[in-house]
Design a protein around this motif. Structure first.
Motif, short mmCIF file in Angstrom:
data_model
loop_
_atom_site.label_atom_id
_atom_site.label_comp_id
_atom_site.label_asym_id
_atom_site.label_seq_id
_atom_site.Cartn_x
_atom_site.Cartn_y
_atom_site.Cartn_z
N SER A 232 -106.85 24.37 -97.44
CA SER A 232 -105.67 24.01 -98.22
C SER A 232 -104.42 24.40 -97.44
N LEU A 233 -103.46 23.50 -97.41
CA LEU A 233 -102.24 23.73 -96.63
C LEU A 233 -101.04 23.18 -97.39
N GLU A 234 -99.98 23.97 -97.51
CA GLU A 234 -98.78 23.48 -98.17
C GLU A 234 -98.02 22.55 -97.23
N MET A 235 -97.56 21.44 -97.76
CA MET A 235 -96.83 20.45 -96.96
C MET A 235 -95.47 20.19 -97.60
N ASP A 236 -94.41 20.49 -96.85
CA ASP A 236 -93.05 20.24 -97.33
C ASP A 236 -92.71 18.77 -97.18
N VAL A 237 -92.20 18.20 -98.25
CA VAL A 237 -91.79 16.79 -98.27
C VAL A 237 -90.36 16.74 -98.79
N THR A 238 -89.50 16.00 -98.12
CA THR A 238 -88.11 15.91 -98.58
C THR A 238 -88.05 15.05 -99.84
N PHE A 239 -86.96 15.20 -100.56
CA PHE A 239 -86.73 14.43 -101.78
C PHE A 239 -86.83 12.93 -101.50
N ARG A 240 -86.23 12.51 -100.41
CA ARG A 240 -86.22 11.08 -100.08
C ARG A 240 -87.58 10.60 -99.57
N GLU A 241 -88.32 11.46 -98.87
CA GLU A 241 -89.68 11.09 -98.46
C GLU A 241 -90.56 10.90 -99.69
N ALA A 242 -90.40 11.76 -100.69
CA ALA A 242 -91.18 11.63 -101.91
C ALA A 242 -90.83 10.35 -102.65
N PHE A 243 -89.57 9.93 -102.56
CA PHE A 243 -89.13 8.70 -103.22
C PHE A 243 -89.70 7.46 -102.52
N ALA A 244 -89.50 7.40 -101.22
CA ALA A 244 -89.84 6.18 -100.47
C ALA A 244 -91.28 6.14 -99.99
N GLY A 245 -91.94 7.31 -99.88
CA GLY A 245 -93.27 7.34 -99.28
C GLY A 245 -93.14 7.15 -97.78
N GLY A 246 -94.27 7.00 -97.13
CA GLY A 246 -94.24 6.81 -95.68
C GLY A 246 -95.32 7.64 -95.00
N GLU A 247 -95.06 8.01 -93.78
CA GLU A 247 -96.04 8.75 -92.99
C GLU A 247 -95.39 10.01 -92.43
N LYS A 248 -96.15 11.08 -92.41
CA LYS A 248 -95.62 12.36 -91.93
C LYS A 248 -96.68 13.01 -91.05
N ARG A 249 -96.26 13.58 -89.94
CA ARG A 249 -97.19 14.27 -89.04
C ARG A 249 -97.30 15.73 -89.45
N VAL A 250 -98.53 16.20 -89.50
CA VAL A 250 -98.81 17.57 -89.94
C VAL A 250 -99.65 18.26 -88.87
N ALA A 251 -99.26 19.45 -88.48
CA ALA A 251 -100.03 20.26 -87.53
C ALA A 251 -100.66 21.42 -88.29
N PHE A 252 -101.92 21.75 -87.96
CA PHE A 252 -102.60 22.85 -88.64
C PHE A 252 -103.67 23.42 -87.72
N MET A 253 -104.12 24.62 -88.04
CA MET A 253 -105.18 25.27 -87.28
C MET A 253 -106.51 25.00 -87.96
N ARG A 254 -107.46 24.50 -87.19
CA ARG A 254 -108.81 24.26 -87.69
C ARG A 254 -109.74 25.13 -86.85
N GLY A 255 -110.09 26.29 -87.41
CA GLY A 255 -110.79 27.28 -86.62
C GLY A 255 -109.83 27.84 -85.60
N ASP A 256 -110.21 27.79 -84.33
CA ASP A 256 -109.31 28.27 -83.27
C ASP A 256 -108.61 27.12 -82.55
N ARG A 257 -108.68 25.92 -83.15
CA ARG A 257 -108.07 24.74 -82.53
C ARG A 257 -106.85 24.28 -83.34
N ARG A 258 -105.82 23.89 -82.64
CA ARG A 258 -104.66 23.29 -83.29
C ARG A 258 -104.86 21.79 -83.35
N GLU A 259 -104.74 21.23 -84.55
CA GLU A 259 -104.89 19.79 -84.71
C GLU A 259 -103.63 19.22 -85.33
#
Length: 298
Positions: free
Chosen positions: A132-159
């Motif tokens: 589980s990971l918290e993802m910040d979305v701007t007010f306007r992104e929430a309104f219009a939708g779209g695509e957002k890039r998210v980086a996270f650690m999966r084990g010892d790898r950054r994805e």
């Protein structure tokens, strides 16, 4: 995939109490239990449908999500595995003289025991942990939708991955990314990644459900006589008419200018809340005119 309304499945109306939900489930589950209807596929499908409905409506958190977002929005957040995680009706069926695990495993598949949280040590297989990971979305992104890039650690790898943001998403919504959780054990599939949305605020607009509220001030004379006013929306400026005699705090509705209804069609509305500016200082002429109006009962 279309899903029947869970309340309808149990023969209930939205807002039914926990007692009513349990009573309706017990009656229908016993009626359609496969042990009472051997070889009848229709009864088996109804039994499956009834248990899925009860698994959601008997869980306060899942029920709240279902009531808030509706069937389509709920199933964007919850997989079948999520729905049945922690679900246990063994005592109910034992008291009615029925078995449980064999029936459920056969109908829902061999992974059903793991979904209920019991594990399966003999097989040496276990699905990977969900992340589980918290993802910040701007007010306007929430309104219009779209695509957002998210980086996270999966084990010892950054994805890093691109996540589709549905228009109308709200704080607390969980967006599921299949197979991006922990690695499975013994050849079992990996877990999933759940992105918990946190929508930021906007300096101009306030969100209320799928509606938007914006504040606009008018002069005392404009409130009394009426006026035309340019107001901001999420899609540019819009000219509205302020009716004569409007009272402070009155909201003027712009239909369909709110947030999209996530998971369904249509949009909320935008409301312009009118405030009245009272001058702090008056010229001699202004005071004289207002005093004359006061004499006339204005």
């Amino acid at each position: 995939m279309d899903h029947r309304d869970y309340y309808e499945v149990l023969g209930l109306k939205k807002g039914a109490s926990a007692t009513e939900i349990k009573k309706a489930y017990r009656k229908l589950a016993v009626k359609y239990h496969p042990d009472k209807n051997p070889g009848i596929k229709e009864a088996e499908e109804r039994f499956k449908e009834i248990n899925e409905a009860y698994a959601v409506l008997s869980d306060p958190e899942k029920k709240a999500q279902y009531d808030q977002f509706g069937s389509s929005g709920f199933h964007q957040r919850y997989s079948q595995e999520d729905i049945f995680r922690g679900f246990n009706v063994d005592d109910l069926f034992k008291n009615a003289g029925f078995g449980t695990d064999d029936i459920f495993s056969r109908i829902f598949g061999g992974g059903f025991q793991r979904q209920r949280g019991f594990g399966n040590v003999r097989e040496g297989r276990r699905k990977g942990e969900d992340f589980s990971l918290e993802m910040d979305v701007t007010f306007r992104e929430a309104f219009a939708g779209g695509e957002k890039r998210v980086a996270f650690m999966r084990g010892d790898r950054r994805e890093e991955l691109a996540v589709k943001i549905p228009g109308g998403v709200e704080t607390g919504a969980r967006l599921r990314v299949h197979g991006k959780g922990g690695e499975g054990i013994g050849g079992a599939p990996p877990g999933d990644l759940y992105l918990v949305v946190k929508v930021g605020s906007d300096p101009l607009f306030v969100r209320e459900g799928d509606d938007i509220v914006v504040e606009r001030q008018v002069r005392l004379t404009e409130a009394a006589l009426g006026a035309s006013l340019d107001v901001p929306t999420m899609e540019g400026s819009k000219r509205i008419k302020v009716p004569a005699g409007i009272q402070p705090g009155t909201k003027i509705r712009l239909k369909g200018f709110g947030f999209p209804h996530m998971g369904s069609t249509g949009r909320g509305d935008l409301f312009v809340r009118i405030g009245v500016t009272v001058p702090e200082r008056l010229t001699a002429t202004q005071r004289e005119l207002l005093e004359e109006l006061a004499k006339q009962g204005v």
